[in-house]
Design a protein around this motif. Structure first.
Motif, short mmCIF file in Angstrom:
data_model
loop_
_atom_site.label_atom_id
_atom_site.label_comp_id
_atom_site.label_asym_id
_atom_site.label_seq_id
_atom_site.Cartn_x
_atom_site.Cartn_y
_atom_site.Cartn_z
N ARG B 89 0.84 -1.20 0.00
CA ARG B 89 0.00 0.00 0.00
C ARG B 89 0.87 1.25 0.00
O ARG B 89 0.54 2.25 -0.62
N GLY B 90 1.98 1.20 0.67
CA GLY B 90 2.89 2.33 0.70
C GLY B 90 3.45 2.67 -0.67
O GLY B 90 3.92 3.78 -0.90
N HIS B 91 3.36 1.72 -1.57
CA HIS B 91 3.82 1.96 -2.94
C HIS B 91 2.64 2.13 -3.89
O HIS B 91 2.83 2.12 -5.12
N VAL B 293 10.07 -9.89 10.06
CA VAL B 293 8.96 -10.02 9.11
C VAL B 293 8.66 -8.71 8.39
O VAL B 293 8.54 -8.66 7.16
N THR B 294 8.58 -7.65 9.16
CA THR B 294 8.21 -6.37 8.55
C THR B 294 9.30 -5.88 7.60
O THR B 294 9.02 -5.40 6.50
N GLU B 295 10.53 -6.04 8.03
CA GLU B 295 11.65 -5.61 7.20
C GLU B 295 11.71 -6.45 5.92
O GLU B 295 11.93 -5.93 4.82
N MET B 296 11.56 -7.73 6.07
CA MET B 296 11.59 -8.61 4.89
C MET B 296 10.44 -8.28 3.94
O MET B 296 10.61 -8.25 2.72
N SER B 297 9.28 -8.01 4.52
CA SER B 297 8.12 -7.70 3.69
C SER B 297 8.37 -6.41 2.91
O SER B 297 8.10 -6.34 1.70
N ALA B 298 8.86 -5.41 3.60
CA ALA B 298 9.12 -4.13 2.94
C ALA B 298 10.13 -4.33 1.81
O ALA B 298 9.96 -3.79 0.70
N ALA B 299 11.15 -5.12 2.09
CA ALA B 299 12.21 -5.31 1.08
C ALA B 299 11.69 -6.07 -0.13
O ALA B 299 11.99 -5.71 -1.28
N VAL B 300 10.92 -7.10 0.10
CA VAL B 300 10.47 -7.91 -1.03
C VAL B 300 9.48 -7.12 -1.89
O VAL B 300 9.45 -7.24 -3.12
N VAL B 301 8.70 -6.29 -1.24
CA VAL B 301 7.77 -5.44 -2.00
C VAL B 301 8.56 -4.45 -2.85
O VAL B 301 8.25 -4.22 -4.02
N ARG B 302 9.59 -3.89 -2.27
CA ARG B 302 10.40 -2.94 -3.02
C ARG B 302 10.98 -3.62 -4.27
O ARG B 302 10.96 -3.07 -5.36
N LEU B 303 11.47 -4.81 -4.08
CA LEU B 303 12.05 -5.53 -5.23
C LEU B 303 10.99 -5.84 -6.28
O LEU B 303 11.22 -5.69 -7.48
N ALA B 304 9.83 -6.28 -5.82
CA ALA B 304 8.77 -6.63 -6.76
C ALA B 304 8.31 -5.39 -7.53
O ALA B 304 8.18 -5.42 -8.76
N VAL B 305 8.10 -4.31 -6.81
CA VAL B 305 7.66 -3.08 -7.46
C VAL B 305 8.74 -2.60 -8.43
O VAL B 305 8.44 -2.12 -9.53
#
Lengths: 343, 343
Positions: B89-91, B293-305
């Motif tokens: 959502r942040g992206h 978890v939160t850090e990993m989630s943020a990172a994987v979303v950044r990569l996907a986006v």
DNA sequence: CTGTTAGCGCGTTCAT
DNA sequence: ATGAACGCGCTAACAG
């Protein structure tokens, strides 16, 4: 990316023919059907979801509104999310997660953008602003967890009253005469959460039915307070021989307290759980009534899908569709009778 | 439901003008901008997601492929799902859950229908057919959890080697000289799961670095086998004073075994966890390295986006983008030194 | 009956 | 700042 035109060209027919073959909404001759299917296969054609949705006004998506109570354990919500997604797929729907803290605004976004055909609301609180907003917008929705304060919306819930009553009844049937029921936490009760109130009602019901000594002890979200309440309850003489627990978040802490009090489970104290999560590997196999996550998920999806295409409202005075799921003891978890015969 | 035309009419401009005001992709005079915004507000206009997606070829949706290992505890996956949704959502992205057991077919459906712009793959197994299919289709994807067998795809993971090494190092630093490391389960190791192998490597690293006696014991998915292995390890003389655990699924069972052996935690035996889930309320506050978890989630979303709009491929020979997250001990959880000074 | 043509749904974007 | 074409699939109306 292949479009319907590409397929039509390859099959030597018009795009509409392809559409009819795919939807089956019209009879098409054997030959052309085969030709079209072949072309679809060869091109790996898949209809564009956005085009289909734009035209048909159906996204075949369910929005799952997940509550974001800070500090609350998110694993439980996630378990539901996955089961709901599974159930939705069975109806041809996908599930998008709506985890915005900004509840009402998120609901407006979902309804306004047409990104989903209906909303499933999890763990509805009293006076849920999201539920009210959806009703007001006339957007289809279904609730996971009963809410007295969101009237007119379809809902699903475990019958908590029956569940607690059943757990107590079974405990009595196993021979226990002095039982402690650890209810939901005080703040849950004062917040008038459905499961908390109905659970208490179940305890009162069982108390009335039975001659056993059932003591109702409210739990607490604070480990210290909970520990004190528990120690006090267990210190009663003659000592209780069974503990029925609805408030499971602090279960490990609870078991620690019991061990610290020098009591063995289940030899000295039978422990029975109400509303535990299935698949919660690692816990001991205590006798319990599990939260029927899969069943609830399937039911709430059915209600949500059923509401698609309606304006979500129910003729006033009528009951919205709902499903109250009957509890049952998990198999393979007999309640151990008390060691010394009680009075 | 209001469309862009309604807004245009109300504001007395052309639909395209409204679009430009909303997207900001072109300069529009102050006056008209205000007029348009007012009309949007009054009508409660929200652009239709399907129309926007159809035209722009961007859905602003991430698909989250959740593994469905039967019998595995789904809460952990769900926790990630929720955090990933928040990060997305942040992206400006939404997340749709893909829980199909039919992995590859589901990936084809996602890619083919254009319902998502990229896929986040959770807990990738070795030889993950889904990852291979996505690569082959040139569809953007990012992996949560490293996979040696899905080369060329961006990934995120906790540095398990560093994590286990750190936990052991800290345990040694607290004064322990005889330590048992309970690694991942045997089947995880033989399946060559990344966390299992890297965790073992970390244990070996720490063993080499230190003069303390560190004994590596493989865990097991079967409670009985695990119990036997643990009892045996704890029965060694002189007795170990600390237990570092990577295999946490059966943790409650583990603690039961320890208690049954007459050992108190942490007085007789310090227990240190590696890769525990945050917010797992109810557990005792043991010293631990939490899964970020939160850090990993943020990172994987950044990569996907970041992969959206590319064909998902990396120039061969080059490293795909990735993020290996450094472990750290959870705050407020000191490791208790051994009671009797060790030799 | 079977297959085709045409218009629609709605927001974006290029050329005017 | 605007008109019009466009993205893609659905379906009512029409032709063979």
């Amino acid at each position: 990316m292949a479009t319907i035109k590409d397929v039509a060209q390859r099959a030597g027919v018009a795009p509409s023919t392809v559409s009819y073959v795919l939807s089956g909404s019209r009879k098409i001759s054997e030959d052309t059907r085969i030709a079209v299917r072949a072309a679809v296969e060869e091109l790996g054609y898949h209809p564009r979801a956005s085009a289909r949705t734009l035209r048909s006004a159906r996204s075949h998506v369910l929005a799952l509104a997940v509550p974001r109570v800070p500090g609350k354990y998110r694993g439980t919500d996630g378990t539901f999310a996955i089961d709901i997604s599974d159930a939705a797929r069975g109806h041809g729907y996908d599930v998008v997660l709506i985890t915005d803290l900004a509840g009402v605004a998120a609901m407006r976004r979902v309804a306004g953008s047409g990104m989903a055909d209906a909303v499933v609301l999890m763990a509805v609180e009293e006076h849920d602003a999201r539920a009210a907003a959806l009703r007001e917008m006339g957007f289809p929705a279904a609730l996971l967890g009963r809410s007295e304060d969101a009237p007119g919306l379809p809902w699903v819930d475990l019958d908590w009253e029956a569940a607690v009553a059943l757990a107590l009844r079974e405990t009595v049937a196993a021979g226990h005469r002095r039982i402690v029921f650890l209810s939901s936490a005080e703040h849950e009760i004062s917040a008038r959460r459905g499961y908390a109130l109905h659970g208490l009602a179940g305890a009162r019901l069982a108390t009335r039915e039975s001659t056993a000594d059932i003591r109702i002890v409210p739990s607490s979200g604070e480990p210290e307070k909970l520990g004190r309440a528990l120690r006090e309850a267990l210190a009663a003489r003659p000592a209780p021989t069974a503990l029925v627990v609805q408030h499971l978040i602090l279960l490990p802490h609870l078991l620690d307290e019991i061990a610290a009090a020098g009591l063995r489970v289940p030899e000295d104290l039978a422990v029975v759980l109400v509303g535990s999560f299935p698949d919660d590997v690692g816990g001991r196999p205590l006798p319990r009534i599990e939260l029927p996550v899969t069943e609830m998920s399937a039911a709430v999806v059915r209600l949500a899908v059923g509401a698609v295409g309606t304006d979500g409202s129910v003729p006033s005075g009528e009951q919205p569709p709902h499903r109250l799921i009957a509890p049952r003891m998990a198999t393979g978890s007999a309640i151990r009778p008390p060691s010394e015969p009680s009075s």
